[in-house]
Enzyme design. Structure first.
Site, PDB file in Angstrom:
ATOM      1  N   GLN A  47     -53.354  -5.367  27.679  1.00  0.00           N
ATOM      2  CA  GLN A  47     -52.961  -4.296  28.581  1.00  0.00           C
ATOM      3  C   GLN A  47     -53.176  -2.969  27.892  1.00  0.00           C
ATOM      4  OE1 GLN A  47     -49.023  -4.630  30.169  1.00  0.00           O
ATOM      5  NE2 GLN A  47     -49.114  -2.695  31.297  1.00  0.00           N
ATOM      6  N   ASP A 174     -64.429   6.640  23.019  1.00  0.00           N
ATOM      7  CA  ASP A 174     -63.280   5.760  22.720  1.00  0.00           C
ATOM      8  C   ASP A 174     -63.740   4.546  21.918  1.00  0.00           C
ATOM      9  OD1 ASP A 174     -60.649   5.044  22.634  1.00  0.00           O
ATOM     10  OD2 ASP A 174     -60.600   4.113  24.619  1.00  0.00           O
TER      11      ASP A 174
END
Length: 608
Positions: A47, A174
């Site tokens: 998650q 990222d």
């Protein structure tokens, strides 16, 4: 009047619709999308900020996939802009080292009241191929050991993927270990393009620096541990070099198996960077003083470069040079993807392994970190339990004895083997105080008085024994036993001089020492103040040439060389011989000591 078509909005009080029956349902705008019921959810994989990833199986094709649920943090925001960017960019990218989106799922909301249809929104899922591992899981798994050829294989694929992204005029923004996935065939894929953006400027070329830098972007990108120094100092017109810094952090992490720059704040992150690669100056990064957060440069004033010393035990000089090029402070001097791919690190042995030749790693993801942590602790506990304790050596004079409550003395700084404890033969004998250390090199013979009776047995003292002589004097003896040096005289002719010596032994009546003839002379023969003045044992007086009563008995295996014990100070050279001498069972059963017992009986008979 025709009835209007169903729409997402509802007009409750419109007079034109009173005569029509309207079915309140949203318009099916996603008719080409799959349904969530077509997939079987297996388990949760992870998650993040922008979604939840689950492992699933296509019910029809039995294909394993990864479902990423796109999270709406607010009902007013609508479809997440990050998801829209990711889908748009991935539709334009097609490379073997980039994760694809193979399907989209729209799950309609479950509405009990039709009036709530405007306040309920469905869920969107992206469907991508299932990847059995991510880089964080591989590094956290204690059962997986990555070799240099494996690391080169992963780095080569990662550089090919980021080079393709930069050629297509995109910034990933990222790059981190959690966004690098590996499938069952060993193929590495770059994932999570939620922060990706198009950049303006020329693409990077070999030995020409980074691409982009012609437009300002937000600085709140890249995970802090992988954030480059230009973003920490407030640079807005950054380039493709921001992705290359993250790749350098991943490269170092492949060897250390943990993030190399774990900062708690942006200032702390900058300090860790300056500690690793050195502080910025006019040579390493001349434009740093013009950045908005230039006050953070004061953090690195006292920092010294430690990259080479930290990674020298882990990689060869070529690897250190590649890591140094990727972690360069100045973004315009930093390696781009083409520079890194052409580095000698990938050309020298061991060569990068092909993806299909990589071993089949077990499935491991970032969500398994806690399980792997418990597994490492269990292995460490087993290792510590089976670990052989190391011998303790003193660090300074007197430490050995002081740690055992012994006073400082001339032998205080020498750790020696502990002698064996004597065995006792009857209840009248008491346990002797056996010292825990001795040393032959520093042995000084105990001075004796030559007066008659001065060598008589004394009372037991509570002082610790620190020499061989005191050990011989204070150790227990069997009843009627006399310890002495062999005489050069014939063993069959026991004279008063030879038999009257009672060195370290005990007499049944000590008062007879006053009446012994020539006691002073006999004491002077055997007790001297120097080791060199002691008479050497005569080979003819050994245990093999004693009286007939000793020759008749067959010697035991441990008595074959008992004559070696006649000269204590000459023969005892190491701890093994010391242990052999202090084995009282062997010492008291030797033929020579039996001879001394016989001499004692004759002495007592003569002077009784």
């Amino acid at each position: 009047m025709e009835c209007p078509e169903p729409s997402e909005s509802v007009i409750p009080n419109d007079q034109s619709t009173k005569s029509c029956s309207i079915k309140l349902q949203p318009m099916n705008r996603f008719r080409d999308m799959s349904k969530l019921r077509n997939y079987e959810i297996i388990q949760k994989l992870g998650q993040g900020t922008f979604g939840v990833v689950q492992k699933a199986r296509n019910i029809k094709t039995k294909e394993l996939v990864a479902l990423k649920q796109l999270i709406n943090h607010s009902a007013k925001e609508g479809f997440p802009i990050t998801a829209m960017r990711e889908i748009t960019i991935l539709k334009k990218l097609n490379h073997k080292n980039i994760l694809k989106i193979i399907d989209m799922i729209y799950e309609e909301p479950k509405i009990s009241n039709p009036q709530d249809i405007l306040h309920q929104r469905g869920c969107f899922y992206t469907v991508s191929p299932y990847m059995c591992s991510d880089l964080v899981g591989l590094l956290e798994n204690p059962n997986i050991n990555l070799e240099v050829s494996h690391i080169k294989c992963f780095m080569e694929q990662l550089l090919h993927g980021i080079q393709y992204i930069h050629e297509q005029m995109f910034l990933h923004r990222d790059i981190k270990a959690a966004n690098i996935l590996i499938d069952r065939n060993g193929t590495l894929k770059i994932a999570d393009f939620g922060l990706a953006r198009v950049y303006h400027g020329s693409p990077p070329k070999f030995m020409s620096g980074p691409g982009g830098g012609e437009r300002a972007y937000t600085g709140l990108v890249v995970t802090r541990w992988y954030r480059p120094p230009e973003l920490l100092l407030g640079e807005r017109r950054y380039t493709t070099a921001v992705d290359m810094w993250g790749i350098g952090c991943v490269f170092g992490e492949l060897f250390t198996r943990k993030p190399i720059l774990v900062g708690k704040t942006d200032s702390h992150q900058a300090q860790l960077i300056f500690d690793l690669v050195g502080p910025p100056n006019s040579i390493s990064w001349s434009e740093a003083t013009s950045l908005p957060n230039k006050h953070d440069l004061n953090i690195g004033l006292t920092c010294q470069r430690s990259l080479e010393s930290k990674f020298a035990p882990l990689m060869n000089p070529d690897g250190i040079n590649l890591l140094s090029g990727l972690l360069t402070l100045d973004p315009y001097k930093r390696f781009n993807a083409l520079d890194a791919l052409n580095h000698n690190y990938f050309k020298n042995e061991p060569l990068p392994m092909k993806p299909q030749e990589l071993p089949k790693f077990e499935e491991c993801h970032e969500i398994d970190k806690e399980r792997f942590k418990l597994l490492r602790e269990k292995k460490n506990n087993i290792h510590e339990a089976n670990k052989i304790p190391k011998a303790h050596f003193p660090k300074g004079p007197g430490e050995y004895n002081n740690s055992n409550n012994y006073p400082r003395n001339r032998n205080g700084s020498f750790p020696l083997a502990l002698p064996k404890q004597p065995k006792f033969y009857n209840q009248h004998q008491q346990e002797a105080h056996v010292p825990q250390q001795m040393h032959t090199d520093t042995y000084i013979p105990k001075k004796r008085d030559d007066k008659p009776g001065a060598n008589a047995p004394q009372k037991e003292s509570s002082e610790p024994i620190t020499s061989y002589q005191s050990l011989r004097d204070r150790s227990p003896r069997r009843e009627g036993h006399i310890s002495r040096k062999p005489s050069t005289t014939n063993s069959n002719n026991i004279s008063s001089n030879s038999s009257a010596s009672n060195v370290g032994g005990t007499l049944s009546n000590p008062t007879h020492q006053k009446n012994r003839p020539n006691a002073k002379a006999s004491a002077g023969i055997f007790m001297t103040n120097s080791r060199k003045q002691r008479p050497k044992p005569n080979p003819q007086s050994s245990s093999r040439n004693v009286s007939d009563q000793f020759k008749k008995r067959k010697l035991l295996p441990d008595e074959q060389n008992e004559s070696d014990l006649t000269d204590f100070d000459e023969d005892v050279k190491d701890s093994k011989q010391l242990d052999s001498f202090l084995d009282w069972d062997t010492f008291t059963r030797s033929p020579e000591n039996r001879k001394l017992q016989h001499e004692k009986k004759q002495f007592e008979t003569k002077y009784s």
